[in-house]
Design a protein around this motif. Structure first.
Motif, mmCIF file in Angstrom:
data_model
loop_
_atom_site.group_PDB
_atom_site.id
_atom_site.type_symbol
_atom_site.label_atom_id
_atom_site.label_comp_id
_atom_site.label_asym_id
_atom_site.label_seq_id
_atom_site.Cartn_x
_atom_site.Cartn_y
_atom_site.Cartn_z
ATOM 1 N N LEU A 186 -0.748 35.615 35.499
ATOM 2 C CA LEU A 186 -1.384 34.416 36.041
ATOM 3 C C LEU A 186 -2.482 33.902 35.109
ATOM 4 O O LEU A 186 -2.651 32.684 34.941
ATOM 5 C CB LEU A 186 -1.969 34.720 37.424
ATOM 6 N N ALA A 187 -3.205 34.827 34.485
ATOM 7 C CA ALA A 187 -4.256 34.427 33.545
ATOM 8 C C ALA A 187 -3.668 33.663 32.360
ATOM 9 O O ALA A 187 -4.258 32.682 31.870
ATOM 10 C CB ALA A 187 -5.019 35.656 33.060
ATOM 11 N N ARG A 188 -2.509 34.105 31.886
ATOM 12 C CA ARG A 188 -1.856 33.396 30.784
ATOM 13 C C ARG A 188 -1.432 31.988 31.210
ATOM 14 O O ARG A 188 -1.491 31.047 30.406
ATOM 15 C CB ARG A 188 -0.656 34.191 30.276
ATOM 16 N N GLU A 189 -0.996 31.853 32.462
ATOM 17 C CA GLU A 189 -0.626 30.525 32.973
ATOM 18 C C GLU A 189 -1.849 29.603 33.023
ATOM 19 O O GLU A 189 -1.764 28.424 32.693
ATOM 20 C CB GLU A 189 -0.013 30.662 34.364
ATOM 21 N N VAL A 190 -2.998 30.163 33.432
ATOM 22 C CA VAL A 190 -4.240 29.382 33.458
ATOM 23 C C VAL A 190 -4.647 28.995 32.045
ATOM 24 O O VAL A 190 -5.007 27.840 31.755
ATOM 25 C CB VAL A 190 -5.365 30.192 34.151
ATOM 26 N N GLN A 191 -4.576 29.967 31.142
ATOM 27 C CA GLN A 191 -4.958 29.715 29.753
ATOM 28 C C GLN A 191 -4.097 28.627 29.123
ATOM 29 O O GLN A 191 -4.586 27.816 28.320
ATOM 30 C CB GLN A 191 -4.849 31.007 28.948
ATOM 31 N N ALA A 192 -2.833 28.600 29.486
ATOM 32 C CA ALA A 192 -1.911 27.602 28.925
ATOM 33 C C ALA A 192 -2.039 26.244 29.606
ATOM 34 O O ALA A 192 -1.377 25.281 29.203
ATOM 35 C CB ALA A 192 -0.474 28.108 29.043
ATOM 36 N N GLY A 193 -2.877 26.164 30.624
ATOM 37 C CA GLY A 193 -3.068 24.897 31.318
ATOM 38 C C GLY A 193 -2.002 24.570 32.338
ATOM 39 O O GLY A 193 -1.943 23.449 32.857
ATOM 40 N N ARG A 194 -1.158 25.546 32.675
ATOM 41 C CA ARG A 194 -0.078 25.300 33.637
ATOM 42 C C ARG A 194 -0.468 25.667 35.067
ATOM 43 O O ARG A 194 0.296 25.411 35.999
ATOM 44 C CB ARG A 194 1.168 26.101 33.234
ATOM 45 N N LEU A 195 -1.660 26.247 35.227
ATOM 46 C CA LEU A 195 -2.078 26.687 36.550
ATOM 47 C C LEU A 195 -3.575 26.516 36.710
ATOM 48 O O LEU A 195 -4.357 26.907 35.837
ATOM 49 C CB LEU A 195 -1.702 28.173 36.745
ATOM 50 N N ASP A 196 -3.960 25.903 37.823
ATOM 51 C CA ASP A 196 -5.376 25.760 38.162
ATOM 52 C C ASP A 196 -5.827 27.049 38.850
ATOM 53 O O ASP A 196 -5.179 27.497 39.803
ATOM 54 C CB ASP A 196 -5.558 24.567 39.106
ATOM 55 N N PRO A 197 -6.940 27.645 38.388
ATOM 56 C CA PRO A 197 -7.408 28.875 39.027
ATOM 57 C C PRO A 197 -7.601 28.729 40.533
ATOM 58 O O PRO A 197 -7.416 29.699 41.283
ATOM 59 C CB PRO A 197 -8.748 29.155 38.329
ATOM 60 N N CYS A 198 -7.951 27.535 40.986
ATOM 61 C CA CYS A 198 -8.157 27.314 42.414
ATOM 62 C C CYS A 198 -6.859 27.407 43.214
ATOM 63 O O CYS A 198 -6.885 27.538 44.445
ATOM 64 C CB CYS A 198 -8.800 25.943 42.650
ATOM 65 N N ASP A 199 -5.730 27.336 42.521
ATOM 66 C CA ASP A 199 -4.437 27.401 43.198
ATOM 67 C C ASP A 199 -3.908 28.832 43.325
ATOM 68 O O ASP A 199 -2.839 29.049 43.903
ATOM 69 C CB ASP A 199 -3.398 26.548 42.457
ATOM 70 N N ILE A 200 -4.640 29.784 42.766
ATOM 71 C CA ILE A 200 -4.202 31.179 42.877
ATOM 72 C C ILE A 200 -4.539 31.707 44.262
ATOM 73 O O ILE A 200 -5.701 31.795 44.647
ATOM 74 C CB ILE A 200 -4.865 32.059 41.801
ATOM 75 N N ASP A 201 -3.516 32.011 45.013
ATOM 76 C CA ASP A 201 -3.692 32.555 46.358
ATOM 77 C C ASP A 201 -2.803 33.781 46.514
ATOM 78 O O ASP A 201 -2.171 34.245 45.551
ATOM 79 C CB ASP A 201 -3.368 31.500 47.410
ATOM 80 N N ALA A 202 -2.738 34.321 47.719
ATOM 81 C CA ALA A 202 -1.956 35.538 47.956
ATOM 82 C C ALA A 202 -0.481 35.331 47.615
ATOM 83 O O ALA A 202 0.169 36.237 47.084
ATOM 84 C CB ALA A 202 -2.102 35.979 49.406
ATOM 85 N N GLN A 203 0.056 34.142 47.908
ATOM 86 C CA GLN A 203 1.467 33.889 47.627
ATOM 87 C C GLN A 203 1.729 33.853 46.127
ATOM 88 O O GLN A 203 2.754 34.369 45.653
ATOM 89 C CB GLN A 203 1.914 32.573 48.267
ATOM 90 N N LYS A 204 0.813 33.261 45.359
ATOM 91 C CA LYS A 204 0.969 33.220 43.898
ATOM 92 C C LYS A 204 0.981 34.639 43.329
ATOM 93 O O LYS A 204 1.773 34.951 42.437
ATOM 94 C CB LYS A 204 -0.167 32.413 43.266
ATOM 95 N N ILE A 205 0.077 35.477 43.833
ATOM 96 C CA ILE A 205 0.048 36.868 43.372
ATOM 97 C C ILE A 205 1.341 37.569 43.763
ATOM 98 O O ILE A 205 1.964 38.267 42.952
ATOM 99 C CB ILE A 205 -1.173 37.602 43.955
#
Length: 247
Positions: free
Chosen positions: A150-169
């Motif tokens: 998930l951190a790599r997705e955030v770093q690449a700009g494909r994921l907003d950290p605020c969108d990380i929830d239990a389902q994403k994990i």
């Protein structure tokens, strides 16, 4: 209709197969004999789970901590896994069993990794019971790998950290697409999860049985399923069972 066919059957059963070595030691045999007998129990349990109507069966075959064992024992476990897949894959495939492998595959020997991938690919389209083999698996490692993904997705700009929830994990874990276990069984009398499906088992029913894994027969499995059917699963809510006034 029989009583067994009417009872509630868990969709997903996960088993910590513990006690092979102690089973062998109690009989004055080398630990390797316990592991070999344990493979026979795997075959019997897979058959029993299918016949009971279990949709997903997860077996803790080799943990990331098992590397601490003597090299000879680790090699024995690897050899037994290879023998099981080579001997049983055709039968499992014919029975429409789908195989999924969870765990860190990066550091495995190439012969083991390729064999596991072959088992997954060959059975990928099957629609019967799913047999999940946890190999080189540790739950904390799994969660750490999911967090890094998930951190790599955030770093690449494909994921907003605020969108990380239990389902994403949940969707980033090795078990993505597999329902959480309804029932976790551990054999040998030990009463701990030992880094097994920690995230996924948040609402699982836990059953600890005294039998060593080689003694875990279809009859013992049926007894555990009977005990599961009697449980009242509330998931934080109120009981669905009728309670007598004054109780």
């Amino acid at each position: 209709m029989s009583r067994a066919s009417q009872r509630i059957v868990p969709q997903h059963v996960a088993i910590i197969m513990d006690g092979n070595g102690r089973w062998a030691n109690a009989r004055g045999l080398p630990r390797t004999f316990g592991h070999r007998k344990g493979v026979e129990t795997v075959r019997e349990t897979v058959k029993a789970a299918r016949e009971a109507g279990v949709g997903f069966l997860t077996l803790f075959a080799f943990s990331s901590e098992n590397w601490r064992r003597p090299e000879a024992e680790v090699n024995e476990l690897f050899g037994l896994l290879k023998a099981f897949i080579r001997r049983d894959l055709a039968d499992l495939h014919q029975a429409s069993v789908r195989i999924r492998i969870i765990g860190d595959k990066v550091n495995l020997r190439e012969d083991i990794r390729s064999l596991l991938l072959e088992a997954e690919e060959r059975t990928a389209e099957n629609r019967g019971m799913t047999l999940v083999i946890a190999f080189n698996y540790g739950s904390r490692d799994e969660i750490a790998r999911a967090a890094a993904r998930l951190a790599r997705e955030v770093q690449a700009g494909r994921l907003d950290p605020c969108d990380i929830d239990a389902q994403k994990i949940n969707d980033s874990l090795d078990t993505a697409g597999i329902p959480d276990p309804d029932l976790v069984i551990r054999t040998s009398g030990e009463e701990r999860l030992s880094n097994f499906l920690l995230w996924q088992s948040a609402y699982a029913e836990l059953m600890f049985v005294p039998d060593f894994w080689p003694d875990f027969t279809a009859a013992v499995f049926d007894m555990v399923l009977e005990r599961y059917a009697a449980r009242d699963r509330r998931f934080g809510g109120l009981s669905n069972k009728v309670v007598a006034v004054g109780s």
